[in-house]
Design a protein around this motif. Structure first.
Motif, PDB file in Angstrom:
ATOM      1  N   LYS A  28      -4.494 -20.265  11.406  1.00  0.00           N
ATOM      2  CA  LYS A  28      -5.408 -21.226  12.017  1.00  0.00           C
ATOM      3  C   LYS A  28      -5.829 -20.842  13.427  1.00  0.00           C
ATOM      4  N   ILE A  60      -2.739 -29.122   7.732  1.00  0.00           N
ATOM      5  CA  ILE A  60      -3.357 -30.116   8.607  1.00  0.00           C
ATOM      6  C   ILE A  60      -2.739 -30.069  10.007  1.00  0.00           C
ATOM      7  N   ASP A  63      -4.182 -27.094  11.532  1.00  0.00           N
ATOM      8  CA  ASP A  63      -5.607 -27.329  11.819  1.00  0.00           C
ATOM      9  C   ASP A  63      -5.792 -28.026  13.152  1.00  0.00           C
ATOM     10  N   ALA A 178     -11.788 -23.323  12.115  1.00  0.00           N
ATOM     11  CA  ALA A 178     -10.808 -24.373  12.412  1.00  0.00           C
ATOM     12  C   ALA A 178     -11.377 -25.758  12.124  1.00  0.00           C
ATOM     13  N   TRP A 179     -12.608 -26.016  12.582  1.00  0.00           N
ATOM     14  CA  TRP A 179     -13.231 -27.316  12.338  1.00  0.00           C
ATOM     15  C   TRP A 179     -13.506 -27.537  10.849  1.00  0.00           C
ATOM     16  N   PHE A 181     -11.903 -26.404   8.219  1.00  0.00           N
ATOM     17  CA  PHE A 181     -10.705 -26.723   7.443  1.00  0.00           C
ATOM     18  C   PHE A 181     -10.040 -28.011   7.892  1.00  0.00           C
ATOM     19  N   LEU A 182     -10.188 -28.385   9.156  1.00  0.00           N
ATOM     20  CA  LEU A 182      -9.651 -29.683   9.575  1.00  0.00           C
ATOM     21  C   LEU A 182     -10.317 -30.803   8.785  1.00  0.00           C
ATOM     22  N   ASN A 185      -9.595 -30.316   4.773  1.00  0.00           N
ATOM     23  CA  ASN A 185      -8.214 -30.609   4.381  1.00  0.00           C
ATOM     24  C   ASN A 185      -7.901 -32.102   4.437  1.00  0.00           C
TER      25      ASN A 185
END
Length: 250
Positions: A28, A60, A63, A178-179, A181-182, A185
């Motif tokens: 991440k 998470i 993330d 990063a954004w 998958f945040l 997820n």
């Protein structure tokens, strides 16, 4: 806390889970490929279907750290193109997941990675900018990203192909990932809880137990990526993906 010990895990299993937590944190903060190793490693302990829910709380946590560190570098133009179609991919992955056994799970992981590698290498030498601007590319990437993320938490290679085509700078690449998958997820959580029943209090507690290793991995990732020159980072992504693919064959 006693709920986590009902897993009855061996020392070797705990060491693998700890390694997964470390790799998840690294993935991440820019060490692409580390996340692709996490999914098959955790599947060795819990099986493919169950591990997809067990690893999600870990992802998470990682993330949040990745977004906190790289939040100013995201390309929202690309994210807005991807999010609606990724949501569709998540829904499709939820229904498909009911029919996917461990053997099929591993096959999907392998196919995803091995298709991504030649595309990454081709895009490395492709100088034109038209590809990421075409509608079909964003649509297909979003759907594939949501689907592979839901089924096996393996959308990292799909996103790498898209963002390599977009030729984003190193920090913008990491921040955008990063954004993405945040948001994705968190969107997957209700499906894991109410449809697949793979996230429970026990799995959440397991993630909390290993969270120090997740944060350590994130810090290690930042340390490594800072020392990779901008012009070499694209090759770093490709090499890490190939390393994950080789691991899949072992």
């Amino acid at each position: 806390m006693t709920a986590i010990f009902s897993y009855h895990l061996s020392l070797e299993n705990w060491l693998l889970i700890g390694l997964v937590a470390l790799l998840t944190g690294m993935s991440k903060t820019g060490v692409h490929g580390a996340g692709m190793l996490s999914a098959p490693l955790l599947a060795l302990v819990f099986g493919g279907h169950s591990s997809s829910g067990i690893i999600l709380p870990m992802l998470i946590i990682a993330d949040v750290f990745g977004v906190w560190y790289y939040h100013r570098h995201a390309s929202w133009h690309h994210l807005k193109l991807l999010f609606p179609w990724a949501g569709l991919g998540i829904v499709a992955g939820t229904f498909a997941g009911a029919y996917i056994d461990d053997k099929t799970f591993k096959l999907i992981m392998a196919i995803t990675i091995f298709i991504s590698i030649p595309l990454m290498i081709w895009l490395k030498g492709h100088k034109k900018e038209e590809i990421p601007k075409t509608g079909w590319f964003s649509v297909s990437t979003g759907i594939a990203g949501g689907f592979t993320s839901m089924v096996g938490n393996l959308a990292g290679s799909v996103m790498a192909v898209y963002l390599l085509a977009a030729r984003l700078p190193k920090n913008v690449y990491i921040g955008t990932t990063a954004w993405f998958f945040l948001v994705i997820n968190w969107a997957k959580v209700p499906f894991h809880v109410f449809s697949w029943h793979t996230i429970t209090l026990k799995t959440a507690l397991l993630s909390l137990v290993v969270s120090p290793l997740i944060l350590l991995g994130a810090a290690v990732g930042i340390f490594i990526v800072k020392r990779i020159p901008e012009k070499h980072y694209r090759w770093f992504i490709i090499v890490m993906t190939i390393a994950a693919a080789v691991f899949m064959l072992l």
